[in-house]
Write an enzyme that holds these catalytic residues in place. Structure first.
Site, PDB file in Angstrom:
ATOM      1  N   CYS A  78       1.023  -1.062  -0.013  1.00 43.62           N
ATOM      2  CA  CYS A  78       0.038   0.187  -0.155  1.00 43.62           C
ATOM      3  C   CYS A  78       0.930   1.163   0.028  1.00 43.62           C
ATOM      4  O   CYS A  78       1.924   1.412   0.794  1.00 43.62           O
ATOM      5  CB  CYS A  78      -1.099   0.035   1.245  1.00 43.62           C
ATOM      6  SG  CYS A  78      -0.365  -0.651   2.561  1.00 43.62           S
ATOM      7  N   GLU A 125      -7.296   9.263   2.284  1.00 45.13           N
ATOM      8  CA  GLU A 125      -6.996   8.743   0.853  1.00 45.13           C
ATOM      9  C   GLU A 125      -8.072   8.531   0.010  1.00 45.13           C
ATOM     10  O   GLU A 125      -9.119   8.037   0.890  1.00 45.13           O
ATOM     11  CB  GLU A 125      -6.002   7.405   0.851  1.00 45.13           C
ATOM     12  CG  GLU A 125      -4.617   7.505   1.570  1.00 45.13           C
ATOM     13  CD  GLU A 125      -3.964   6.386   1.065  1.00 45.13           C
ATOM     14  OE1 GLU A 125      -2.633   6.435   1.277  1.00 45.13           O
ATOM     15  OE2 GLU A 125      -4.493   5.191   0.822  1.00 45.13           O
TER      16      GLU A 125
END
Length: 197
Positions: A78, A125
């Site tokens: 990630c 995000e």
């Protein structure tokens, strides 16, 4: 083909990330460290889940040097696309940089989340979720990014998420729930069979 240096530094606080609005339209750029301080700034990110042929899931334990969620377990990879970089290119780049893996990736879905880590920082995000396939023999870990890794069965992961949820990153838990409940048919064949029975 470049061989992964297990001590290579691949992430920098001054990396320019892509700021976006809630429709995922780029509205500028900002240094990575600034994106994660204060109340946080919405920026593009991505998350990759890797399965092997047995349908097991690759987990990584984040490095102790991470500012946010150090030593927490998470999905395979990630990170963030850099300004001017596509999500697809960034996901492939980071998978190589962190794990030495070159794999085909399929985009699954996109979502917005926000999570605070103690009084240190925030992840906020617009996150694209991808899946791919690899085997343990493909993995070459970058020790600056990852302190440990393993393939686990889905049953084992489900058990650990229930008994030790605080050992996993918040985005990984959100993503896994949706993968399991909404996108099982897009994941490896053994997962599909398990959910069809």
């Amino acid at each position: 083909m470049k061989i992964l240096d297990k001590h290579e530094i691949v992430s920098f606080e001054n990396d320019q990330l892509i700021l976006v609005n809630n429709e995922d339209v780029s509205v500028g750029k900002m240094a990575k460290i600034e994106c994660h301080l204060g109340s946080g700034h919405l920026h593009r990110g991505f998350s990759v889940f890797v399965f092997n042929a047995a349908g097991e899931v690759l987990l990584q334990r984040r490095s102790a040097s991470k500012m946010l969620w150090p030593l927490y377990w998470s999905n395979a990879c990630c990170s963030h696309p850099r300004y001017g970089e596509s999500d697809t290119s960034a996901a492939h780049r980071r998978l190589r940089e962190e794990l030495g893996i070159r794999a085909e990736l399929d985009f699954i879905y996109k979502f917005v989340y926000r999570a605070e880590y103690e009084n240190i920082g925030v992840e906020h995000e617009m996150c694209s979720v991808w899946i791919g396939m690899a085997e343990a023999a493909d993995v070459r870990v970058n020790e600056n990014e990852i302190s440990d890794w393993k393939f686990v069965s889905m049953d084992k992961l489900e058990k650990d998420l229930k008994t030790s949820p605080d050992t996993f990153t918040p985005w990984m838990k959100l993503e896994w729930l949706r993968l399991k409940n909404e996108f099982a048919t897009l994941c490896p064949p053994r997962w599909q069979k398990r959910h069809e029975s």
